[in-house]
Design a protein around this motif. Structure first.
Motif, PDB file in Angstrom:
ATOM      1  N   SER A  48      -3.311   4.458 -23.049  1.00 33.62           N
ATOM      2  CA  SER A  48      -2.697   5.697 -22.572  1.00 33.62           C
ATOM      3  C   SER A  48      -3.784   6.758 -22.337  1.00 33.62           C
ATOM      4  N   ARG A  49      -3.478   7.632 -21.377  1.00 33.43           N
ATOM      5  CA  ARG A  49      -4.430   8.650 -20.968  1.00 33.43           C
ATOM      6  C   ARG A  49      -4.689   9.630 -22.108  1.00 33.43           C
ATOM      7  N   GLY A  50      -5.932  10.129 -22.177  1.00 35.11           N
ATOM      8  CA  GLY A  50      -6.282  11.113 -23.194  1.00 35.11           C
ATOM      9  C   GLY A  50      -5.765  12.499 -22.841  1.00 35.11           C
ATOM     10  N   GLN A  51      -6.210  13.479 -23.600  1.00 30.26           N
ATOM     11  CA  GLN A  51      -5.752  14.857 -23.410  1.00 30.26           C
ATOM     12  C   GLN A  51      -6.945  15.759 -23.092  1.00 30.26           C
ATOM     13  N   LEU A  52      -6.720  16.678 -22.150  1.00 27.55           N
ATOM     14  CA  LEU A  52      -7.762  17.660 -21.807  1.00 27.55           C
ATOM     15  C   LEU A  52      -7.448  18.987 -22.508  1.00 27.55           C
ATOM     16  N   VAL A  53      -8.374  19.381 -23.384  1.00 27.35           N
ATOM     17  CA  VAL A  53      -8.239  20.643 -24.120  1.00 27.35           C
ATOM     18  C   VAL A  53      -9.394  21.540 -23.689  1.00 27.35           C
ATOM     19  N   THR A  54      -9.074  22.753 -23.246  1.00 28.17           N
ATOM     20  CA  THR A  54     -10.138  23.650 -22.791  1.00 28.17           C
ATOM     21  C   THR A  54     -10.244  24.851 -23.729  1.00 28.17           C
ATOM     22  N   LEU A  55     -11.469  25.317 -23.911  1.00 25.58           N
ATOM     23  CA  LEU A  55     -11.738  26.467 -24.800  1.00 25.58           C
ATOM     24  C   LEU A  55     -12.377  27.568 -23.973  1.00 25.58           C
ATOM     25  N   ASP A  56     -11.698  28.684 -23.852  1.00 30.53           N
ATOM     26  CA  ASP A  56     -12.258  29.806 -23.096  1.00 30.53           C
ATOM     27  C   ASP A  56     -12.139  31.076 -23.922  1.00 30.53           C
ATOM     28  N   GLY A  57     -12.894  32.061 -23.531  1.00 28.38           N
ATOM     29  CA  GLY A  57     -12.860  33.344 -24.231  1.00 28.38           C
ATOM     30  C   GLY A  57     -14.183  34.049 -23.997  1.00 28.38           C
ATOM     31  N   PRO A  58     -14.278  35.298 -24.421  1.00 30.20           N
ATOM     32  CA  PRO A  58     -15.497  36.066 -24.189  1.00 30.20           C
ATOM     33  C   PRO A  58     -16.726  35.445 -24.854  1.00 30.20           C
ATOM     34  N   GLY A  59     -17.900  35.764 -24.327  1.00 34.40           N
ATOM     35  CA  GLY A  59     -19.150  35.327 -24.928  1.00 34.40           C
ATOM     36  C   GLY A  59     -19.222  35.776 -26.379  1.00 34.40           C
ATOM     37  N   GLY A  60     -19.540  34.851 -27.263  1.00 31.94           N
ATOM     38  CA  GLY A  60     -19.673  35.161 -28.686  1.00 31.94           C
ATOM     39  C   GLY A  60     -18.373  35.019 -29.464  1.00 31.94           C
ATOM     40  N   ALA A  61     -17.292  34.633 -28.798  1.00 26.59           N
ATOM     41  CA  ALA A  61     -16.007  34.503 -29.509  1.00 26.59           C
ATOM     42  C   ALA A  61     -16.011  33.324 -30.478  1.00 26.59           C
ATOM     43  N   GLY A  62     -16.900  32.361 -30.244  1.00 25.02           N
ATOM     44  CA  GLY A  62     -17.009  31.228 -31.173  1.00 25.02           C
ATOM     45  C   GLY A  62     -16.566  29.906 -30.562  1.00 25.02           C
TER      46      GLY A  62
ATOM     47  N   SER B 238     -12.317  30.640 -17.470  1.00 27.63           N
ATOM     48  CA  SER B 238     -13.547  31.441 -17.469  1.00 27.63           C
ATOM     49  C   SER B 238     -13.865  31.949 -16.067  1.00 27.63           C
ATOM     50  N   SER B 239     -13.482  31.179 -15.045  1.00 28.88           N
ATOM     51  CA  SER B 239     -13.685  31.669 -13.676  1.00 28.88           C
ATOM     52  C   SER B 239     -12.715  32.807 -13.365  1.00 28.88           C
ATOM     53  N   TYR B 240     -11.471  32.696 -13.894  1.00 31.51           N
ATOM     54  CA  TYR B 240     -10.517  33.805 -13.712  1.00 31.51           C
ATOM     55  C   TYR B 240     -11.038  35.074 -14.386  1.00 31.51           C
ATOM     56  N   ALA B 241     -11.839  34.917 -15.428  1.00 32.83           N
ATOM     57  CA  ALA B 241     -12.406  36.098 -16.093  1.00 32.83           C
ATOM     58  C   ALA B 241     -13.693  36.539 -15.395  1.00 32.83           C
ATOM     59  N   LEU B 242     -14.694  35.665 -15.406  1.00 35.35           N
ATOM     60  CA  LEU B 242     -16.044  36.094 -15.003  1.00 35.35           C
ATOM     61  C   LEU B 242     -16.174  36.334 -13.500  1.00 35.35           C
ATOM     62  N   GLN B 243     -15.587  35.433 -12.683  1.00 39.16           N
ATOM     63  CA  GLN B 243     -15.743  35.618 -11.242  1.00 39.16           C
ATOM     64  C   GLN B 243     -14.966  36.853 -10.768  1.00 39.16           C
ATOM     65  N   VAL B 244     -13.828  37.132 -11.391  1.00 39.61           N
ATOM     66  CA  VAL B 244     -13.081  38.350 -11.018  1.00 39.61           C
ATOM     67  C   VAL B 244     -13.876  39.587 -11.453  1.00 39.61           C
TER      68      VAL B 244
ATOM     69  N   ALA C 130     -10.571  42.204 -22.191  1.00 39.79           N
ATOM     70  CA  ALA C 130      -9.397  42.683 -21.432  1.00 39.79           C
ATOM     71  C   ALA C 130      -8.943  41.615 -20.425  1.00 39.79           C
ATOM     72  N   ARG C 131      -9.893  40.981 -19.736  1.00 40.63           N
ATOM     73  CA  ARG C 131      -9.532  39.943 -18.755  1.00 40.63           C
ATOM     74  C   ARG C 131      -8.858  38.755 -19.447  1.00 40.63           C
ATOM     75  N   PHE C 132      -9.404  38.329 -20.557  1.00 46.91           N
ATOM     76  CA  PHE C 132      -8.838  37.146 -21.236  1.00 46.91           C
ATOM     77  C   PHE C 132      -7.452  37.442 -21.815  1.00 46.91           C
ATOM     78  N   ARG C 133      -7.187  38.728 -22.135  1.00 49.80           N
ATOM     79  CA  ARG C 133      -5.817  39.068 -22.586  1.00 49.80           C
ATOM     80  C   ARG C 133      -4.833  38.840 -21.433  1.00 49.80           C
TER      81      ARG C 133
END
Ligand SMILES: Nc1ncnc2c1ncn2[C@@H]1O[C@H](COP(=O)(O)OP(=O)(O)OP(=O)(O)O)[C@@H](O)[C@H]1O
Ligand SMILES: Cc1cn([C@H]2C[C@H](O)[C@@H](COP(=O)(O)O)O2)c(=O)[nH]c1=O
Length: 205
Positions: A2-16, A96-102, A159-162
């Protein structure tokens, strides 16, 4: 298989994000889950160029370079790992593109259009943190490129990530918001590991 799962981690620089990626990978592997831990920009040729050249590429050029790297990354790394049944955890992805590129002056519709064929994550994690703490972490660690040379970046990104954390569920993307302001990375890793294990047990993933 069965296919695996894609989990993405985004947030501001330094968020961890990278700290959490490492801890969750360790926990899942200890539980017998095979994980492919990865990052964007990727280690591929376009990713290396993007990571090292935020001072050279701006606006639409950087948005397209990052998207090109993303498609290459999906084709060469992410899809093969998902096909092999692995949990893929990616440090930064489309959010991250929705945040940084905007923030870099690119219209959100353009960002959406050039990323439209990137597979949606099974779980998008947005890691938040108080911008005052983020500024302290970035000052200690040093800048990772042009975006972090802006002294207000932690406030702008937060603010963007919110906004993005509210937008993703409206696009049908399962979204989890975690806050690293008060919670230790180990606590967050335990929480996220449980969510991923639950996700894996759901039918039709
Ligand atoms: N939950 C946490 N609580 C306190 N400090 C943390 C936490 N998570 C990470 N840190 C610390 O914050 C700093 C930045 O962490 P990390 O490099 O993981 O962030 P990041 O989101 O990956 O940053 P970037 O995207 O800019 O690379 C590190 O010094 C790390 O030890
Ligand atoms: C995924 C992604 C990345 N970038 C840029 C922004 C930063 O300069 C680097 C990532 O560095 P970090 O160590 O993870 O902070 O890549 C971007 O502009 N857009 C993206 O979607």
């Amino acid at each position: 298989m069965s296919r695996g799962q894609l989990v993405t981690l985004d947030g501001p620089g330094g968020a961890g994000k990278s700290t959490l990626l490492q801890l969750v990978t360790g926990r899942l592997e200890a539980a017998g889950v095979t994980v492919h831990a990865t990052t964007e920009p990727s280690h591929g040729p376009a990713g290396q160029l993007a990571r090292g050249s935020t001072a050279i590429f701006h606006g639409h050029a950087l948005a397209c370079l990052v998207a090109a790297d993303r498609y290459y990354h999906v084709e060469t790394e992410i899809e093969p790992a998902l096909g092999a049944g692995k949990v893929v955890i990616c440090d930064r992805y489309v959010p991250s593109s929705y945040a940084l590129q905007v923030l870099d002056g690119v219209d959100q519709h353009f960002v959406a259009a050039i990323n439209a064929h990137a597979p949606q994550p099974d779980l998008a994690v947005i890691l938040t943190c108080d911008p005052v703490i983020l500024q302290q972490r970035l000052a200690t660690r040093g800048s990772h490129g042009r975006f972090e040379d802006n002294p207000d970046i932690s406030y702008a990104e937060s603010a963007r990530f919110r906004v993005i954390a509210k937008m993703l569920p409206t696009e049908g993307i399962r979204t989890l918001v975690l806050d690293s302001t008060r919670h230790h990375a180990d606590f967050l890793a335990r929480q996220l590991t449980t969510v991923i294990q639950t996700l894996r047990s759901l039918p039709h993933q």
